[in-house]
Design a protein around this motif. Structure first.
Motif, PDB file in Angstrom:
ATOM      1  N   LYS A 418       0.831  -1.215   0.000  1.00  0.00           N
ATOM      2  CA  LYS A 418       0.000   0.000   0.000  1.00  0.00           C
ATOM      3  C   LYS A 418       0.857   1.255   0.000  1.00  0.00           C
ATOM      4  O   LYS A 418       0.517   2.254  -0.650  1.00  0.00           O
ATOM      5  N   TYR A 419       1.968   1.210   0.729  1.00  0.00           N
ATOM      6  CA  TYR A 419       2.843   2.386   0.848  1.00  0.00           C
ATOM      7  C   TYR A 419       4.164   2.116   0.119  1.00  0.00           C
ATOM      8  O   TYR A 419       5.246   2.168   0.708  1.00  0.00           O
ATOM      9  N   ALA A 420       4.053   1.846  -1.163  1.00  0.00           N
ATOM     10  CA  ALA A 420       5.237   1.490  -1.956  1.00  0.00           C
ATOM     11  C   ALA A 420       6.245   2.628  -2.036  1.00  0.00           C
ATOM     12  O   ALA A 420       7.441   2.395  -2.225  1.00  0.00           O
ATOM     13  N   HIS A 421       5.793   3.879  -1.917  1.00  0.00           N
ATOM     14  CA  HIS A 421       6.705   5.020  -2.022  1.00  0.00           C
ATOM     15  C   HIS A 421       7.316   5.419  -0.672  1.00  0.00           C
ATOM     16  O   HIS A 421       8.079   6.378  -0.603  1.00  0.00           O
ATOM     17  N   ALA A 422       6.958   4.702   0.384  1.00  0.00           N
ATOM     18  CA  ALA A 422       7.492   5.015   1.710  1.00  0.00           C
ATOM     19  C   ALA A 422       8.650   4.076   2.036  1.00  0.00           C
ATOM     20  O   ALA A 422       8.455   2.855   2.089  1.00  0.00           O
ATOM     21  N   PRO A 423       9.843   4.595   2.249  1.00  0.00           N
ATOM     22  CA  PRO A 423      10.952   3.721   2.642  1.00  0.00           C
ATOM     23  C   PRO A 423      10.642   3.034   3.978  1.00  0.00           C
ATOM     24  O   PRO A 423      10.160   3.677   4.913  1.00  0.00           O
ATOM     25  N   MET A 424      10.890   1.766   4.025  1.00  0.00           N
ATOM     26  CA  MET A 424      10.791   1.027   5.280  1.00  0.00           C
ATOM     27  C   MET A 424      12.139   0.356   5.492  1.00  0.00           C
ATOM     28  O   MET A 424      12.480  -0.611   4.805  1.00  0.00           O
ATOM     29  N   VAL A 425      12.914   0.911   6.401  1.00  0.00           N
ATOM     30  CA  VAL A 425      14.274   0.454   6.656  1.00  0.00           C
ATOM     31  C   VAL A 425      14.274  -0.279   7.990  1.00  0.00           C
ATOM     32  O   VAL A 425      13.852   0.275   9.012  1.00  0.00           O
ATOM     33  N   LEU A 426      14.727  -1.517   7.972  1.00  0.00           N
ATOM     34  CA  LEU A 426      14.713  -2.343   9.168  1.00  0.00           C
ATOM     35  C   LEU A 426      16.136  -2.561   9.664  1.00  0.00           C
ATOM     36  O   LEU A 426      17.013  -2.946   8.893  1.00  0.00           O
ATOM     37  N   SER A 427      16.343  -2.316  10.942  1.00  0.00           N
ATOM     38  CA  SER A 427      17.634  -2.600  11.567  1.00  0.00           C
ATOM     39  C   SER A 427      17.576  -4.012  12.128  1.00  0.00           C
ATOM     40  O   SER A 427      16.982  -4.259  13.184  1.00  0.00           O
ATOM     41  N   ILE A 428      18.167  -4.939  11.374  1.00  0.00           N
ATOM     42  CA  ILE A 428      18.102  -6.369  11.704  1.00  0.00           C
ATOM     43  C   ILE A 428      19.480  -6.993  11.502  1.00  0.00           C
ATOM     44  O   ILE A 428      20.179  -6.645  10.542  1.00  0.00           O
ATOM     45  N   VAL A 429      19.861  -7.890  12.374  1.00  0.00           N
ATOM     46  CA  VAL A 429      21.058  -8.699  12.186  1.00  0.00           C
ATOM     47  C   VAL A 429      20.581 -10.094  11.800  1.00  0.00           C
ATOM     48  O   VAL A 429      19.872 -10.753  12.569  1.00  0.00           O
ATOM     49  N   ALA A 430      20.961 -10.534  10.569  1.00  0.00           N
ATOM     50  CA  ALA A 430      20.407 -11.792  10.066  1.00  0.00           C
ATOM     51  C   ALA A 430      21.366 -12.439   9.079  1.00  0.00           C
ATOM     52  O   ALA A 430      22.226 -11.761   8.495  1.00  0.00           O
ATOM     53  N   PRO A 431      21.244 -13.736   8.848  1.00  0.00           N
ATOM     54  CA  PRO A 431      22.028 -14.405   7.801  1.00  0.00           C
ATOM     55  C   PRO A 431      21.702 -13.806   6.434  1.00  0.00           C
ATOM     56  O   PRO A 431      20.629 -13.226   6.222  1.00  0.00           O
ATOM     57  N   ASP A 432      22.617 -14.004   5.478  1.00  0.00           N
ATOM     58  CA  ASP A 432      22.468 -13.395   4.155  1.00  0.00           C
ATOM     59  C   ASP A 432      21.167 -13.787   3.476  1.00  0.00           C
ATOM     60  O   ASP A 432      20.502 -12.958   2.854  1.00  0.00           O
ATOM     61  N   ASP A 433      20.766 -15.049   3.592  1.00  0.00           N
ATOM     62  CA  ASP A 433      19.551 -15.470   2.893  1.00  0.00           C
ATOM     63  C   ASP A 433      18.304 -14.825   3.484  1.00  0.00           C
ATOM     64  O   ASP A 433      17.349 -14.504   2.770  1.00  0.00           O
ATOM     65  N   VAL A 434      18.319 -14.565   4.790  1.00  0.00           N
ATOM     66  CA  VAL A 434      17.189 -13.889   5.426  1.00  0.00           C
ATOM     67  C   VAL A 434      17.152 -12.427   5.004  1.00  0.00           C
ATOM     68  O   VAL A 434      16.086 -11.872   4.715  1.00  0.00           O
ATOM     69  N   VAL A 435      18.328 -11.812   4.962  1.00  0.00           N
ATOM     70  CA  VAL A 435      18.412 -10.425   4.499  1.00  0.00           C
ATOM     71  C   VAL A 435      17.860 -10.312   3.083  1.00  0.00           C
ATOM     72  O   VAL A 435      17.080  -9.402   2.767  1.00  0.00           O
ATOM     73  N   ARG A 436      18.239 -11.250   2.211  1.00  0.00           N
ATOM     74  CA  ARG A 436      17.771 -11.203   0.820  1.00  0.00           C
ATOM     75  C   ARG A 436      16.249 -11.344   0.761  1.00  0.00           C
ATOM     76  O   ARG A 436      15.593 -10.719  -0.068  1.00  0.00           O
ATOM     77  N   ALA A 437      15.679 -12.175   1.636  1.00  0.00           N
ATOM     78  CA  ALA A 437      14.226 -12.342   1.648  1.00  0.00           C
ATOM     79  C   ALA A 437      13.526 -11.035   2.011  1.00  0.00           C
ATOM     80  O   ALA A 437      12.514 -10.654   1.393  1.00  0.00           O
ATOM     81  N   TYR A 438      14.060 -10.337   3.007  1.00  0.00           N
ATOM     82  CA  TYR A 438      13.495  -9.027   3.368  1.00  0.00           C
ATOM     83  C   TYR A 438      13.635  -8.040   2.194  1.00  0.00           C
ATOM     84  O   TYR A 438      12.695  -7.294   1.886  1.00  0.00           O
TER      85      TYR A 438
END
Length: 704
Positions: A418-438
């Motif tokens: 719904k809010y495609a033009h709104a940046p959503m930046v998440l501060s997360i520590v995760a394995p590379d494959d999880v990061v890619r999924a996000y």
């Protein structure tokens, strides 16, 4: 809207998208500089014709080797040159004769080394201008096009991280740094379609790459590293093109310090220019300037989502109160609006999680991760009712779990869409494959919450810059405007020249006799300031050649006699035009207007508050001339002392509109007279209360 004539450029298509290529100085050893690019081309996905040129071998890496480029059959779009410096000029001459479109010159030993090298480089420039062949380098690491697997480089970066097409395009003057930048970018998941290192820039320089990227449909974001720029107008034109195309430009311009600028000049034989003028140019065209690769890549990563908000209102969600405070501090330092949630929504969120912090930052605590629907409700409230343009959320290692990440992505899917033009930046520590999924779900993932906020701020910067548009174009120079003469200009003439260009000056009269001084006082009709007018007398107050608050015609006549006597006593050989009488302007705010002639970009207009603000605090800002009224207003509002003009402690607001018009007219005059002056100063320029205009009290024009 353009502010200057567009620049004609020769295309880079045969350099960046060739169909037939040759490696000159091709080596049979894939580890050598002349062997590595041939190996890449023969063993990669490049579908064009690949030829080898080596006068000492009949085959190289399994393909026929020709003794010279002239003997290669058919057309050749581009060549890679890996021969000693002393052979390069002859090689490029033969390439031009062959009709080669572009050459990537790895060879070093040119202007960066000695006079002989500089002479060879000048010959290369002349050949390019005469024949049309485009030259990249010399002393460069080459270029690539990930879409076609055209790898015209000997960098090992593309072995470690094979190129993958993406929205980013990189242009770097430094080959080694450019290679480093690509490697770190690829490691971070920043996908790059084009990569060009310009080296010594005998022909192709950094602004041409930016302009080509601005026009390329498969480029969405432009990342630049530069040490100095030799084509200031070209860079301005390129940035204007990128701005018009709504393409973010992330620019790491080094050489802020004097030592850094000196090192840049010796390294690339280019002129660094005044750093404040680079900042001015970047502000004019919405460029985001960074100081590190980390920051550049954070922003490039965020840009890959394509989310560009039209405002700077930031919502912060966190599972840690401490992290929320840090993020709020960073947001305010970045100029973001950390507005609180509406009161009714705060009450609603308290009902969902009674122990949550609901103002902004919104602290959902780690307990919310036990019920993903709560995170969805909080996020929906922040976006639907809080009206935030961007959200940064701190979920740390908890959301790095594969099980939680899948649920979180699904929970927020409809909000993200719904809010495609709104940046959503998440501060997360995760394995590379999880990061890619996000990232595939449309989120930017950064481990450090402060960096996450700065990335969101950059996206807001781009979005709001593109939303505002280029604004009004600068006006034409008034038909009656005088030009800058090629001689020393005294204050009276400087005033008349600037006034003719539409820069308001305080009422003044020149008097050559005491009688004329009395008449001038009567014509002005009030208290005046009087000073000697002479191109040879710079320090007027020290010799008694200035009088203030002269209150009658008789006083004016007497002051004229005393000023002339003092001037002749201290400077008997000085050229003296007379004494100028100027109205005493009171009731406004003292400012400074000026122009410097930058060696790279030409005239740059300066504005700041006068007195201690400019002398001690250096509270000034610049713009490249010419510019329109909207840019002038942005310029005025950049200074830290803007509240002085808006009215403080009961003082009336100043005529900011008139000030903006004066800046615009000064910029147009400066651009029209580029090359004819070294500096212009209007100091002080009094900005009067609203509706009363501005008045320049003193003026100086220093010819080139």
């Amino acid at each position: 809207m353009t502010t200057h004539a567009p620049i004609a450029r020769r295309p880079l298509t045969r350099l960046l998208d060739p169909r037939s290529v040759a490696v000159i100085g091709a080596s049979d050893n894939p580890a050598r500089i002349g062997g590595r690019p041939l190996h890449y081309l023969l063993n990669g996905r490049f579908e064009g014709e690949v030829h080898a040129v080596n006068a000492n071998r009949s085959t190289v890496q399994g393909v026929t080797a020709y003794p010279s480029i002239l003997e290669v059959p058919g057309e050749v779009d581009a060549v890679i040159v890996a021969v000693p410096a002393h052979s390069v000029v002859q090689t490029i001459t033969e390439c031009a004769e062959k009709g080669v479109g572009a050459a990537v010159i790895f060879s070093s030993g040119f202007a960066e080394q000695d006079e002989q090298g500089a002479a060879w480089q000048a010959e290369l420039t002349a050949i390019s201008a005469r024949t049309g062949i485009r030259l990249l380098g010399p002393n460069c690491l080459g270029a690539f096009n990930a879409r076609t697997d055209w790898l015209a480089t000997f960098s090992t970066s593309v072995e470690q991280y094979p190129v993958q097409p993406g929205p980013i395009a990189i242009a770097s003057q430094s080959g080694a740094f450019g290679s480093h930048l690509y490697t770190v970018a690829a490691k971070r998941g920043v996908r790059c379609t084009y990569w060009v290192t310009t080296g010594n820039e005998s022909d192709i320089e950094i602004s041409e790459c930016i302009a080509w990227y601005a026009d390329a449909p498969d480029v969405g974001v432009i990342a630049v590293y530069a040490e100095g720029v030799r084509n200031g107008p070209g860079l301005r034109d390129a940035l204007e093109r990128a701005y018009a195309a709504n393409k973010p430009v992330i620019f790491q311009k080094v050489g802020r310090s004097g030592a850094g600028a000196e090192a840049a000049a010796s390294h690339t034989a280019s002129l660094a220019g005044a750093d404040a003028v680079y900042d001015a140019l970047f502000r004019q065209y919405g460029v985001c300037r960074v100081d590190s690769i980390e920051e550049l890549l954070d922003i490039a990563l965020a840009c890959q989502s394509g989310a560009m908000p039209r405002g700077n209102k930031l919502g912060i969600m966190t599972i840690s109160g401490g992290a929320g405070v840090q993020m709020a501090d960073t947001a305010e330092a970045c100029g973001l609006d950390v507005a609180p949630m509406p009161a009714d929504q705060q009450a609603y969120l308290k009902e969902l999680i009674p122990f949550a912090g609901v103002r902004n930052p919104v602290d959902i605590t780690a307990q919310a991760l036990n019920d993903m629907s709560l995170i969805g409700k909080f996020m929906r409230s922040m976006m639907d009712e809080g009206g935030y343009d961007a959200v940064v959320a701190f979920f740390t290692v908890v959301a790095g779990s594969r099980m939680i990440s899948e649920k979180l992505i699904e929970t927020l899917r409809d909000i993200r869409e719904k809010y495609a033009h709104a940046p959503m930046v998440l501060s997360i520590v995760a394995p590379d494959d999880v990061v890619r999924a996000y990232e595939e779900a449309g989120y930017t993932i950064l481990e450090d919450p402060a960096r996450a906020v700065r990335a969101a701020a950059a996206m807001a910067h781009f979005g709001t810059s593109f939303e505002r548009g280029a604004g009004a174009a600068p006006p034409s120079l008034p038909p009656a405007a005088m030009g800058v003469p090629d001689r020393t200009v005294d204050e009276d003439e400087a005033r008349r020249i600037l006034a003719s260009a539409g820069v308001p000056m305080a009422a003044s009269r020149l008097a050559t006799t005491p009688g004329e001084a009395a008449e001038a006082w009567s014509a002005i009709g009030g208290p005046v300031a009087m000073k000697i007018v002479s191109p040879d007398i710079l320090h007027k107050t020290e010799i008694g050649a200035v009088r203030l608050d002269v209150n009658s015609a008789a006083e004016a006549a007497q002051a004229h006699s005393e000023i002339m006597a003092a001037a002749r006593h201290h400077y008997p050989d000085a050229r003296i035009t007379g004494v100028i009488l100027s109205e005493m302007v009171t009731g406004g705010v003292e400012t400074v207007l000026g122009v410097i002639s930058d060696p790279v970009f030409g005239p740059a207009v300066m504005f700041g508050l006068g007195g201690v603000f400019v002398e001690v605090l250096g509270d000034v800002t610049f713009r490249i001339a010419p510019f329109g009224i909207d840019e002038a207003h942005r310029m005025i509002r950049e200074i830290r002392g803007i509240r002085m003009l808006e009215g403080v402690r009961g003082q009336p607001a100043c005529d900011i509109d008139a000030l903006a018009r004066a800046l615009v007219n000064l910029s147009v005059f400066a651009a029209a007279n580029a090359g004819r002056f070294s500096s212009i100063d209007i100091n002080p320029c009094i900005v009067l209360p609203e509706g009363q205009g501005v008045a320049g009290v003193d003026a100086l024009i220093v010819p080139s």
